[in-house]
Design a protein around this motif. Structure first.
Motif, mmCIF file in Angstrom:
data_model
loop_
_atom_site.group_PDB
_atom_site.id
_atom_site.type_symbol
_atom_site.label_atom_id
_atom_site.label_comp_id
_atom_site.label_asym_id
_atom_site.label_seq_id
_atom_site.Cartn_x
_atom_site.Cartn_y
_atom_site.Cartn_z
ATOM 1 N N GLU A 233 0.827 -1.209 0.000
ATOM 2 C CA GLU A 233 0.000 0.000 0.000
ATOM 3 C C GLU A 233 0.861 1.258 0.000
ATOM 4 O O GLU A 233 0.433 2.310 -0.472
ATOM 5 C CB GLU A 233 -0.924 0.004 1.223
ATOM 6 N N SER A 234 2.072 1.136 0.560
ATOM 7 C CA SER A 234 3.040 2.231 0.580
ATOM 8 C C SER A 234 4.391 1.612 0.891
ATOM 9 O O SER A 234 4.533 0.380 0.916
ATOM 10 C CB SER A 234 2.660 3.283 1.629
ATOM 11 N N ASP A 235 5.391 2.455 1.138
ATOM 12 C CA ASP A 235 6.724 1.925 1.426
ATOM 13 C C ASP A 235 6.751 1.094 2.700
ATOM 14 O O ASP A 235 7.584 0.195 2.849
ATOM 15 C CB ASP A 235 7.731 3.073 1.544
ATOM 16 N N HIS A 236 5.865 1.395 3.646
ATOM 17 C CA HIS A 236 5.917 0.737 4.946
ATOM 18 C C HIS A 236 4.621 0.011 5.314
ATOM 19 O O HIS A 236 4.469 -0.441 6.451
ATOM 20 C CB HIS A 236 6.236 1.763 6.040
ATOM 21 N N VAL A 237 3.706 -0.084 4.387
ATOM 22 C CA VAL A 237 2.408 -0.712 4.675
ATOM 23 C C VAL A 237 2.093 -1.728 3.589
ATOM 24 O O VAL A 237 2.320 -1.468 2.398
ATOM 25 C CB VAL A 237 1.280 0.338 4.764
ATOM 26 N N VAL A 238 1.569 -2.882 3.992
ATOM 27 C CA VAL A 238 1.255 -3.935 3.041
ATOM 28 C C VAL A 238 -0.090 -4.553 3.415
ATOM 29 O O VAL A 238 -0.446 -4.647 4.586
ATOM 30 C CB VAL A 238 2.363 -5.016 3.028
ATOM 31 N N SER A 239 -0.850 -4.960 2.408
ATOM 32 C CA SER A 239 -2.090 -5.694 2.616
ATOM 33 C C SER A 239 -1.897 -7.135 2.160
ATOM 34 O O SER A 239 -1.284 -7.391 1.124
ATOM 35 C CB SER A 239 -3.248 -5.065 1.824
ATOM 36 N N VAL A 240 -2.403 -8.052 2.957
ATOM 37 C CA VAL A 240 -2.325 -9.474 2.628
ATOM 38 C C VAL A 240 -3.748 -9.997 2.482
ATOM 39 O O VAL A 240 -4.574 -9.837 3.389
ATOM 40 C CB VAL A 240 -1.583 -10.269 3.715
ATOM 41 N N TYR A 241 -4.036 -10.587 1.342
ATOM 42 C CA TYR A 241 -5.349 -11.155 1.062
ATOM 43 C C TYR A 241 -5.307 -12.648 1.343
ATOM 44 O O TYR A 241 -4.406 -13.355 0.866
ATOM 45 C CB TYR A 241 -5.747 -10.898 -0.387
#
Length: 446
Positions: A233-241
């Motif tokens: 989502e950004s350099d330091h944020v991630v979404s896991v499905y």
């Protein structure tokens, strides 16, 4: 689009109040039974040992209550919340410590008076009696757990180390059970006493094993969770499905969180509580995390198709507790994730969102939140800047009233860093927002 019941409760008993009444009724009823058993069993060999027996019986009851508080029973968790149950578990733990120490001290003192010996010699003599030795070992384990749970030491220990040592509590419970079993004056003073204690111990251990072991294992075997996609989502944020089988039968609601493990990617004891960042609609689950530790930072490297072990869902931060048609959702930083899920679920009612971040670039899932708020005809206030800048506290009563003039007529959901949450709750108290309309939950493990 996920849908769920958005029933607004007026003039009825709230789910959290019903759960508290049920829990305390259970505790008080069992306390009364223990008092009756104590009085009916007769006195001990002297007055001191009689008082020691009184404290011993109540120590056993406290241990069983401790098990129920951490059993993660869905009915209690969804109404009270894991964070509040954990706080109660902590305070009951310290009460248990002093009850056990008082019981042990009085036992040694009572036998010392009976045998006209010193307490040191009596302690050594009692350690040679199997029933007494088991009680001593249980007390020693409880003392160790209490010491490492004090705030100064707890803050110095990694969670995995603290949690591993804390599991010794189950050893203490096993030792205590056998200790009580061997003490026939309490466990077998009557047929009713024997049946009562067996039923209570089996109920407590059964609830623990069901909630902490059997249910997670069954759900993971049934749903077969796996990683479907990993989206930065950004350099330091991630979404896991996450995908799986029969997810429409998973009892999850927007606003709840799960405890996530990824076998093969991290050690089995490394787990994190992450909120669902999208309303569960039966097609899949999504978590969104900021890189704040080894586990969360490594999520962007998860291989698609890898297994996921999911515990939960947990939490009382849901629309189950709504009391008013209008809703105010307040989020700080990555605390927007359960709020974003609730926006997707909330199909009715007037909604306002206050989203606090340092800068717009730090606003996780901002576009999704904007779209969902617009879809519902709501209002979004993005509050940027560092705390203390601009003179007026962003969540002081004046600021809250200016942004949401009808705030006292709304349900208020708060999720964010501890300092922000405290500031919001203080502002709500100053504005005299009814406590039944305020909903806040800490998403952590200890």
């Amino acid at each position: 689009m996920a849908t769920a019941s958005n029933t607004v409760r007026r003039g009825t008993v709230l789910p959290v109040d019903a759960a508290r009444w049920a829990m305390w009724t259970f505790v008080i009823a069992n306390a009364v039974i223990v008092e009756v058993l104590f009085l009916s069993a007769g006195s001990g060999k002297n007055g001191v040992l009689t008082i020691a027996k009184f404290f011993g019986l109540h120590a056993a009851l406290l241990m069983l209550f401790q098990l129920l508080l951490v059993a993660r029973m869905p009915w209690l968790d969804r109404r009270i919340g894991m964070d509040r149950l954990t706080v109660w578990h902590r305070w009951v733990g310290f009460l248990l410590l002093w009850t056990v120490l008082t019981h042990a001290t009085l036992v040694v003192l009572g036998y010392a008076n009976l045998d006209d010996a010193s307490m040191g010699k009596t302690f050594v003599a009692l350690s040679g009696v199997p029933a007494s030795l088991l009680g001593m070992l249980a007390a020693a384990v409880i003392v160790v757990i209490a010491v490492i749970s004090t705030r100064p030491l707890r803050r110095r220990l990694r969670y995995e180390v603290w949690h591993g040592l804390h599991l010794l509590l189950y050893v203490a419970l096993g030792l205590s059970f056998v200790h009580q079993l061997e003490e026939t004056t309490t466990f077998a003073s009557s047929a009713f006493a024997t049946a009562y204690w067996w039923i209570l111990w089996l109920l407590a251990f059964g609830a623990l094993l069901t909630g902490r072991v059997a249910m997670p294992l069954w759900r993971n075997a049934y749903h077969r969770f796996s990683v479907a996609a990993v989206v930065p989502e950004s350099d330091h944020v991630v979404s896991v499905y996450i995908t799986g089988r029969h997810l429409d039968k998973l009892p999850a609601r927007a606003g709840q969180f799960c405890i996530w493990r990824f076998p093969g990617h991290n050690h089995w004891w490394l787990a994190n509580p992450f909120s669902l960042s999208a309303a569960p609609g039966g097609q899949g689950l999504r978590l969104t995390a900021k890189a704040a530790g080894n586990v969360s930072a490594g999520l962007r490297n998860l291989p698609v198709g890898s297994r996921a072990f999911v515990e939960g869902p947990y939490g009382a931060f849901t629309s189950l507790h709504r009391t008013r048609p209008g809703t105010l959702l307040i989020a700080g930083g990555v605390g927007i994730t359960p709020v974003r899920a609730m926006l997707e679920e909330q199909a009715t009612g007037d909604v306002v969102v206050l989203y606090r971040v340092r800068s717009e670039a730090d606003a996780v899932l901002l576009n999704e939140v904007r779209d969902l708020v617009a879809l519902r005809g709501g209002r979004l206030h993005l509050l940027t800047g560092r705390t203390g800048e601009g003179g007026t506290p962003p969540f002081g009563p004046d600021s809250l009233h200016r942004l949401v003039p009808d705030i006292t007529e709304r349900d208020v959901y708060v999720c964010g860093p501890p300092a922000m949450t405290r500031a919001v709750l203080a502002g709500l108290r100053d504005l005299r927002v009814p406590a039944r309309q305020v909903h806040a939950e800490k998403f952590n493990l200890a």
